[in-house]
Motif scaffolding. Structure first.
Motif, PDB file in Angstrom:
ATOM      1  N   PRO A 197       0.558  -1.227   0.097  1.00 33.98           N
ATOM      2  CA  PRO A 197       0.013   0.214   0.214  1.00 33.98           C
ATOM      3  C   PRO A 197       0.484   0.720  -0.137  1.00 33.98           C
ATOM      4  O   PRO A 197       0.725   2.398  -0.196  1.00 33.98           O
ATOM      5  N   GLY A 198       1.838   1.292   1.110  1.00 34.66           N
ATOM      6  CA  GLY A 198       2.813   2.417   0.932  1.00 34.66           C
ATOM      7  C   GLY A 198       3.532   2.522  -0.357  1.00 34.66           C
ATOM      8  O   GLY A 198       3.698   3.157  -0.671  1.00 34.66           O
ATOM      9  N   LEU A 199       3.976   1.227  -1.216  1.00 32.07           N
ATOM     10  CA  LEU A 199       5.024   2.406  -2.289  1.00 32.07           C
ATOM     11  C   LEU A 199       3.431   2.386  -3.178  1.00 32.07           C
ATOM     12  O   LEU A 199       4.057   3.219  -4.458  1.00 32.07           O
ATOM     13  N   LEU A 200       2.125   1.818  -3.393  1.00 27.80           N
ATOM     14  CA  LEU A 200       1.402   2.273  -4.402  1.00 27.80           C
ATOM     15  C   LEU A 200       1.287   3.647  -3.969  1.00 27.80           C
ATOM     16  O   LEU A 200       1.064   4.316  -5.319  1.00 27.80           O
ATOM     17  N   THR A 201       0.835   3.585  -3.064  1.00 30.53           N
ATOM     18  CA  THR A 201       0.823   5.255  -2.616  1.00 30.53           C
ATOM     19  C   THR A 201       2.145   6.606  -3.124  1.00 30.53           C
ATOM     20  O   THR A 201       1.921   7.235  -3.651  1.00 30.53           O
ATOM     21  N   ALA A 202       3.090   5.790  -3.106  1.00 30.89           N
ATOM     22  CA  ALA A 202       5.075   6.655  -3.476  1.00 30.89           C
ATOM     23  C   ALA A 202       3.809   6.947  -4.783  1.00 30.89           C
ATOM     24  O   ALA A 202       4.851   7.521  -6.165  1.00 30.89           O
ATOM     25  N   VAL A 203       3.719   5.720  -5.751  1.00 30.56           N
ATOM     26  CA  VAL A 203       3.390   5.778  -7.223  1.00 30.56           C
ATOM     27  C   VAL A 203       2.572   6.848  -7.523  1.00 30.56           C
ATOM     28  O   VAL A 203       2.927   7.181  -8.352  1.00 30.56           O
ATOM     29  N   ILE A 204       1.315   6.695  -7.037  1.00 29.56           N
ATOM     30  CA  ILE A 204       0.339   7.869  -7.010  1.00 29.56           C
ATOM     31  C   ILE A 204       0.694   8.981  -6.844  1.00 29.56           C
ATOM     32  O   ILE A 204       0.797  10.429  -7.140  1.00 29.56           O
ATOM     33  N   PHE A 205       1.289   9.150  -5.411  1.00 27.71           N
ATOM     34  CA  PHE A 205       2.538  10.849  -5.392  1.00 27.71           C
ATOM     35  C   PHE A 205       2.875  11.348  -6.727  1.00 27.71           C
ATOM     36  O   PHE A 205       2.228  12.359  -7.003  1.00 27.71           O
ATOM     37  N   GLY A 206       3.501   9.928  -7.139  1.00 26.68           N
ATOM     38  CA  GLY A 206       4.547  10.420  -8.673  1.00 26.68           C
ATOM     39  C   GLY A 206       4.071  10.929  -9.371  1.00 26.68           C
ATOM     40  O   GLY A 206       3.853  11.701 -10.420  1.00 26.68           O
ATOM     41  N   MET A 207       2.921   9.731 -10.014  1.00 30.07           N
ATOM     42  CA  MET A 207       2.122  11.030 -10.779  1.00 30.07           C
ATOM     43  C   MET A 207       1.272  11.894 -10.826  1.00 30.07           C
ATOM     44  O   MET A 207       0.920  12.271 -11.859  1.00 30.07           O
ATOM     45  N   ALA A 208       1.508  12.167  -9.558  1.00 27.93           N
ATOM     46  CA  ALA A 208       0.230  13.894  -9.232  1.00 27.93           C
ATOM     47  C   ALA A 208       1.027  15.123  -9.461  1.00 27.93           C
ATOM     48  O   ALA A 208       0.273  15.995  -9.951  1.00 27.93           O
ATOM     49  N   ARG A 209       1.758  14.392  -9.559  1.00 31.53           N
ATOM     50  CA  ARG A 209       2.994  15.477  -9.779  1.00 31.53           C
ATOM     51  C   ARG A 209       3.548  15.322 -11.382  1.00 31.53           C
ATOM     52  O   ARG A 209       3.439  16.834 -10.936  1.00 31.53           O
ATOM     53  N   ALA A 210       3.150  14.674 -11.603  1.00 33.74           N
ATOM     54  CA  ALA A 210       4.178  14.574 -13.315  1.00 33.74           C
ATOM     55  C   ALA A 210       2.605  14.803 -13.802  1.00 33.74           C
ATOM     56  O   ALA A 210       2.815  15.455 -14.633  1.00 33.74           O
ATOM     57  N   PHE A 211       1.582  15.093 -13.271  1.00 33.94           N
ATOM     58  CA  PHE A 211      -0.028  15.932 -14.287  1.00 33.94           C
ATOM     59  C   PHE A 211       0.115  16.471 -13.863  1.00 33.94           C
ATOM     60  O   PHE A 211      -0.180  17.410 -14.686  1.00 33.94           O
ATOM     61  N   GLY A 212       0.199  17.253 -12.892  1.00 36.18           N
ATOM     62  CA  GLY A 212      -0.028  18.873 -12.703  1.00 36.18           C
ATOM     63  C   GLY A 212       1.176  19.768 -12.756  1.00 36.18           C
ATOM     64  O   GLY A 212       1.562  20.703 -12.994  1.00 36.18           O
ATOM     65  N   GLU A 213       2.430  19.089 -13.394  1.00 33.95           N
ATOM     66  CA  GLU A 213       3.552  19.782 -13.512  1.00 33.95           C
ATOM     67  C   GLU A 213       3.631  20.408 -15.250  1.00 33.95           C
ATOM     68  O   GLU A 213       2.826  20.249 -15.610  1.00 33.95           O
ATOM     69  N   ALA A 214       3.909  21.672 -14.638  1.00 34.08           N
ATOM     70  CA  ALA A 214       3.749  23.048 -15.872  1.00 34.08           C
ATOM     71  C   ALA A 214       4.671  23.800 -16.323  1.00 34.08           C
ATOM     72  O   ALA A 214       4.934  23.588 -17.681  1.00 34.08           O
ATOM     73  N   LEU A 215       5.823  24.379 -15.877  1.00 33.01           N
ATOM     74  CA  LEU A 215       6.294  24.739 -16.005  1.00 33.01           C
ATOM     75  C   LEU A 215       7.596  23.784 -16.895  1.00 33.01           C
ATOM     76  O   LEU A 215       8.323  24.259 -17.886  1.00 33.01           O
ATOM     77  N   ALA A 216       8.905  23.141 -16.202  1.00 34.81           N
ATOM     78  CA  ALA A 216       9.638  21.878 -17.495  1.00 34.81           C
ATOM     79  C   ALA A 216       9.027  20.892 -17.980  1.00 34.81           C
ATOM     80  O   ALA A 216       9.799  21.091 -19.257  1.00 34.81           O
ATOM     81  N   VAL A 217       8.161  20.823 -18.466  1.00 33.64           N
ATOM     82  CA  VAL A 217       7.340  19.856 -19.317  1.00 33.64           C
ATOM     83  C   VAL A 217       7.494  21.408 -20.447  1.00 33.64           C
ATOM     84  O   VAL A 217       7.606  20.960 -21.462  1.00 33.64           O
ATOM     85  N   GLN A 218       6.590  21.958 -20.087  1.00 29.44           N
ATOM     86  CA  GLN A 218       6.263  23.307 -21.244  1.00 29.44           C
ATOM     87  C   GLN A 218       7.487  23.826 -21.485  1.00 29.44           C
ATOM     88  O   GLN A 218       7.930  23.838 -22.923  1.00 29.44           O
ATOM     89  N   MET A 219       8.959  23.560 -21.886  1.00 28.95           N
ATOM     90  CA  MET A 219      10.201  24.181 -21.891  1.00 28.95           C
ATOM     91  C   MET A 219      10.381  23.436 -22.396  1.00 28.95           C
ATOM     92  O   MET A 219      11.661  23.575 -22.974  1.00 28.95           O
ATOM     93  N   VAL A 220      10.116  21.789 -22.667  1.00 24.85           N
ATOM     94  CA  VAL A 220      11.095  21.062 -23.189  1.00 24.85           C
ATOM     95  C   VAL A 220      10.005  19.715 -23.954  1.00 24.85           C
ATOM     96  O   VAL A 220      10.292  19.507 -25.124  1.00 24.85           O
TER      97      VAL A 220
END
Length: 305
Positions: A215-238
Motif C-alpha cells: 500500500p505504501g509503495l502504491l501511494t508513492a507511485v500515485i504521489f509521483g504521478m500526481a506531481r507529474a500530471f500537474g507539472e507545468a513549467l518543466a514540461v512546457q520548456m521541453v
C-alpha cells in the motif's frame, strides 16, 4: 473571610479561567476548520462554475471539446482538447513506468541494504533533489536532453519523449522517499522471523517486505504521478507546446498544464477560449482529488499482514 472560603473562591476563579480557556480554544479551532473548509469550497465552486460555462453559456458540445483540433483563431474557432488530455496522460504514465522500477530499487537499497553511512548520504541527496525548482529541471532538459534526443532518436528534440525523461527525473526522488518510508514501516520482528525460518535477505525483501509495504509503495507511485500530471513549467520548456495531436513520442505536443500557462495570459476574459481553459483546470482538479482519494483508500490498509 476564613481561609477555607478564600481557597474555595480562588479555586472557583481558577476553574472559571480554565473553562474560559477551553471555550476560547474550541472557538479558535472551530474557526480555523471552518476557514479551511470555506477556502477549499470556494476554490472548488469557483473553478467548477467557470469550467462549466462553455457547455452551459456557449453550448459547446462534449464531442467538440474532445476533438483533436485546437484553433481559437480559426474560422470557425475550434476548441478540441483531446490532444492535451492525451499529452498529459502519455507523459504521466511514461514517467511513472520509467521512475517506478528505479525508485523501487533505490528505496530497497536505502531501507534494506545500505549501511548507516550510505543512508546518511543518500537520504539528504534525495531531499535535495526534491527541493530543486522545476524550472531548473526544465532548463537542464532543454540544454541537455533536447539535443540528445534530436541527435540520437530523431525529430526536433522537443517532444513527448523528452517530457517523459524530464518528469522521470523530477518524480524519482519523491517516489523513492515515500517508498523508503513504506519499507521502513514494516516491523523488524516480521523480518527477523523470516530470517529465523531460513529465508535469505532477497527472499525476505521480495516475498515479505515488498508485499507488506505494497500500500505504501502504491501511494508513492500515485504521489509521483500526481506531481507529474500537474507539472507545468518543466514540461512546457521541453515538450514543444504544439497544439496538435502527436503521432509518435518523438513529435512535439502539449499537456493540459502547458496549454493553460501558455494561453491564459492571452485569452480575453469572457471569451469561449477563456472558459475552455477553466474547463481544463477542472480536469486537473478532478485528477488531484482522485489521487487524494486513492491515497486515503490505500492508507486504510495495514502496512503489514
Amino acid at each position: 473571610m476564613s481561609d477555607g472560603r478564600r481557597k474555595s473562591a480562588s479555586r472557583r476563579r481558577v476553574d472559571l479561567f480554565r473553562e474560559l480557556q477551553e471555550k476560547l480554544g474550541f472557538l479558535y479551532l472551530a474557526a480555523s476548520v471552518a476557514l479551511v473548509l470555506l477556502v477549499a469550497g470556494a476554490v472548488y465552486f469557483f473553478i467548477f462554475y467557470q469550467g462549466i460555462l462553455p457547455f452551459t453559456r456557449y453550448r459547446l458540445s462534449l464531442v467538440e471539446f474532445l476533438s483533436t483540433t485546437w484553433s481559437p483563431l480559426g474560422s470557425p474557432p475550434q476548441y478540441g482538447a483531446l490532444a492535451f488530455l492525451y499529452g498529459s496522460a502519455v507523459v504521466t504514465l511514461g514517467a511513472a513506468l520509467l521512475a517506478t522500477p528505479l525508485s523501487l530499487g533505490a528505496a530497497i537499497f536505502v531501507a534494506e541494504i545500505a549501511p548507516r553511512w550510505g543512508d546518511r548520504i543518500l537520504t539528504p541527496v534525495l531531499e535535495i533533489l526534491v527541493g530543486i525548482p522545476s524550472v531548473v529541471y526544465g532548463y537542464i532538459g532543454m540544454r541537455l536532453l533536447v539535443p540528445f534526443v534530436r541527435d540520437h532518436f530523431g525529430g526536433i528534440g522537443y517532444s513527448l519523449f523528452t517530457g517523459i525523461l524530464v518528469l522521470t527525473v523530477m518524480i524519482l526522488p519523491t517516489v523513492t522517499s515515500v517508498a523508503t518510508d513504506a519499507l521502513r514501516a514494516v516491523p523488524t520482528e516480521i523480518k527477523h522471523g523470516s530470517y529465523a525460518l531460513g529465508a535469505t535477505r532477497w527472499q525476505t525483501i521480495s516475498r515479505l517486505s515488498l508485499r507488506a509495504a505494497l500500500p505504501g509503495l502504491l501511494t508513492a507511485v500515485i504521489f509521483g504521478m500526481a506531481r507529474a500530471f500537474g507539472e507545468a513549467l518543466a514540461v512546457q520548456m521541453v515538450i514543444g507546446n504544439a497544439p496538435r495531436f502527436p503521432k509518435s513520442l518523438l513529435d512535439p505536443g502539449a499537456t493540459i498544464t502547458s496549454i493553460i500557462t501558455m494561453s491564459m495570459g492571452f485569452a480575453a476574459e469572457g471569451t469561449l477560449e477563456y472558459y475552455v481553459l477553466w474547463t481544463l483546470a477542472v480536469i486537473l482538479l478532478l485528477m488531484s482529488a482522485l489521487s487524494i482519494f486513492v491515497v486515503r483508500l490505500l492508507g486504510r490498509r495495514r502496512v503489514y499482514a
